[in-house]
Design an enzyme around this catalytic site. Structure first.
Site, PDB file in Angstrom:
ATOM      1  N   HIS A 156      44.774  69.590  24.445  1.00 54.97           N
ATOM      2  CA  HIS A 156      43.415  70.106  24.693  1.00 54.97           C
ATOM      3  C   HIS A 156      43.307  70.836  26.025  1.00 54.97           C
ATOM      4  O   HIS A 156      42.354  71.578  26.253  1.00 54.97           O
ATOM      5  CB  HIS A 156      42.410  68.952  24.663  1.00 54.97           C
ATOM      6  CG  HIS A 156      42.219  68.394  23.284  1.00 54.97           C
ATOM      7  ND1 HIS A 156      41.162  68.725  22.480  1.00 54.97           N
ATOM      8  CD2 HIS A 156      42.991  67.548  22.555  1.00 54.97           C
ATOM      9  CE1 HIS A 156      41.270  68.102  21.320  1.00 54.97           C
ATOM     10  NE2 HIS A 156      42.369  67.382  21.345  1.00 54.97           N
ATOM     11  N   ASP A 364      40.574  75.925  32.546  1.00 60.86           N
ATOM     12  CA  ASP A 364      40.041  75.064  31.483  1.00 60.86           C
ATOM     13  C   ASP A 364      40.800  75.347  30.192  1.00 60.86           C
ATOM     14  O   ASP A 364      41.110  76.511  29.903  1.00 60.86           O
ATOM     15  CB  ASP A 364      38.549  75.386  31.264  1.00 60.86           C
ATOM     16  CG  ASP A 364      37.724  74.135  30.969  1.00 60.86           C
ATOM     17  OD1 ASP A 364      38.289  73.196  30.389  1.00 60.86           O
ATOM     18  OD2 ASP A 364      36.526  74.128  31.311  1.00 60.86           O
TER      19      ASP A 364
END
Ligand code: GDG
Length: 462
Positions: A156, A364
């Site tokens: 992720h 991110d």
């Protein structure tokens, strides 16, 4: 259909799915529809001598099998290695990474114990899907116990360039662990390319087709599956009568007209101090915004036991105090900083009631807030998304105002552009962004990954 077994660090409680992020809710939805098992930590921390066996609970066709962690596991595996070594390294922050032998031993120990507990619960036909950086070596630990099922892994968070990764003392062992999976999924092409470069340049692997590698005699697929949200559910939440009431309260008489919103776990990767400095530059460079614009920053606490997280909190409190002291007035607070978790439906309303969504992480994996902000908008009068070029989401969401979060003036100019943007342009940009978010929604992500995993070649027996 094969049974799906999902493994992640934390398992959500189906009874209170509101308490978890969109991802847990989406895994839960898919598992409920398809049936299967979800294995992982239940969030309990017990004494070191306690019973660590799994507890199984059934909800129709879904089985939740959970284990506690000991205090030592929590300290070494969770805080020590996962969050104080892997997290910063994967976000290119070697300056914040802490490496200790105790932490890496704890990481190996917990992964091994998860494998030991899970292996006897598996059927030969199960499809296994392991999630995220806490569990990179789980596949290898399962293989060592004779598990020959197809096993996929999804990362992720970003995968850093090899030149960054090699600074981590455990990198060789960790990278070898990846090749025990049949499929490794990434959020972006950049992450996939960094991973493949490591495999080819540092482990003598070769690319045999665009998403397939051959490394140390093993065949491994490495592909991109951008994570998304449940678009219809979130859009309905943002457009509900309850949300409309909340938005009215946000804009009650005498309050500023323009609301800029940021929503992030209080994490140093999210670029919060830089964001506040950009907001300060907006007020300095475009003083007409004084008394007209407010930045609402929701930043719930996370991982407060890790030192770097306490530091970022102090920095943020000091900065918001400084801006409010310098610019604020008895009838206007420039920065509203909320350091606690708000309900998901309140969040949806706040997004919809905000003319600018400010999503400016320094690094991110994807960033679901960017997607939530788009989905929550009124298509007839949408707000404008400002998005960091360093969020995985920026690879796709090109109609946002893409910025460099390190450049305070550039972000301030983008805020001004967003505030002044004509309605026709806002509608056009929003429609394009919404189509992109829909294309890569939660169900596409999950379906795409599972189809690719099912299509992987059956692992050869050792
Ligand atoms: C990791 C990767 C990747 C935040 N504050 C509140 C709240 N949230 C929700 C948001 C969103 C979720 O948490 C955060 O998701 P992000 O994607 O923005 O970031 P991470 O937590 O760092 O997630 C990331 C993600 O995994 C999925 O693969 O995109 O890159 O770092 O859903 O809305 N929810 C509520 N109250 C809050 O105060 N209810």
């Amino acid at each position: 259909m094969k049974r799906l077994v999902v493994v992640s660090n934390r398992v959500a409680d189906p009874g209170c799915s509101q308490a978890f992020g969109g991802l847990a809710v989406c895994i839960l939805d898919a598992l409920r529809k398809r049936g299967g098992m979800w294995f992982g930590w239940n969030g309990d921390i017990v004494g070191d001598e306690s019973d660590l066996s799994a507890t199984s609970v059934k909800f129709d066709d879904l089985t939740l099998a959970t284990v506690p962690l000991t205090e030592r596991d929590y300290r070494e595996y969770y805080l020590g290695f996962a969050n104080a070594a892997l997290w910063p390294v994967h976000h290119y922050r070697l300056d914040l990474a802490r490496f200790t032998p105790e932490a890496s031993d704890g990481y190996r120990r917990v992964n091994d114990r998860f494998a030991q507990t899970l292996a006897p619960m598996l059927k030969p036909s199960d499809l296994l899907w392991v999630h995220d950086y806490h569990l990179i070596p789980l596949g290898a630990s399962l293989r060592a116990r004779g598990v020959a099922n197809r096993i996929g892994f999804f990362l992720h968070i970003p995968f850093p360039p090899p030149e960054v990764l090699v600074a981590m003392p455990e990198h060789e062992w960790l990278m070898k662990a990846f090749i025990e999976y049949d499929l490794v999924g990434f959020q972006t092409k950049t992450d996939q390319a960094n991973f493949c470069r490591f495999m080819c340049d540092f482990m003598q692997g070769e690319t045999i087709s665009p998403d397939v590698l051959r490394v140390e005699g093993k065949t491994l697929s490495a592909a991109v599956f951008p994570v998304g949200i449940d678009v219809d559910a979130f859009a309905a939440m943002a457009a509900s009568p309850g949300a409309a009431k909340r938005i009215q309260r946000l804009h009650r008489a005498g309050e500023p007209r323009i609301n800029v919103i940021g929503v992030d776990r209080l994490d140093y990767t999210k670029g919060l101090p830089d964001r506040l400095r950009s907001f300060k530059r907006l007020l300095e460079m475009y003083p007409k915004n004084c008394k007209a614009v407010t930045l609402m920053q929701i930043a719930p606490p996370t991982r407060e036991d890790v030192r770097a997280y306490a530091d970022i909190r102090h920095e943020l409190e000091a900065l918001s105090g400084e801006i409010n002291g310098q610019f604020g007035d008895f009838d206007w607070t420039p920065v509203r900083y909320i350091h606690r978790r708000v309900d998901r439906d309140t969040l949806a309303a706040l997004y919809r009631g905000s003319q600018v969504g400010l999503v400016t992480p320094l690094r991110d994996g994807m960033n679901l807030v960017a997607k939530e902000y788009i989905v929550a908008q009124d298509p007839e009068n949408p707000g404008v998304l400002i998005l960091s070029r360093f969020a995985g989401a920026a690879e796709d969401l090109q109609e946002a105002l893409i910025v460099n979060p390190y450049d305070a003036d550039e972000v301030a100019h983008a805020m001004q552009k967003a505030i002044m943007m004509p309605r026709a342009e806002r509608i056009e940009r929003h429609a394009a962004l919404l189509a992109r978010v829909r294309k890569h929604d939660a169900y596409n992500w999950m379906g795409g990954f599972l189809r690719a995993l099912s299509a992987c070649r059956i692992p050869l027996a050792a």
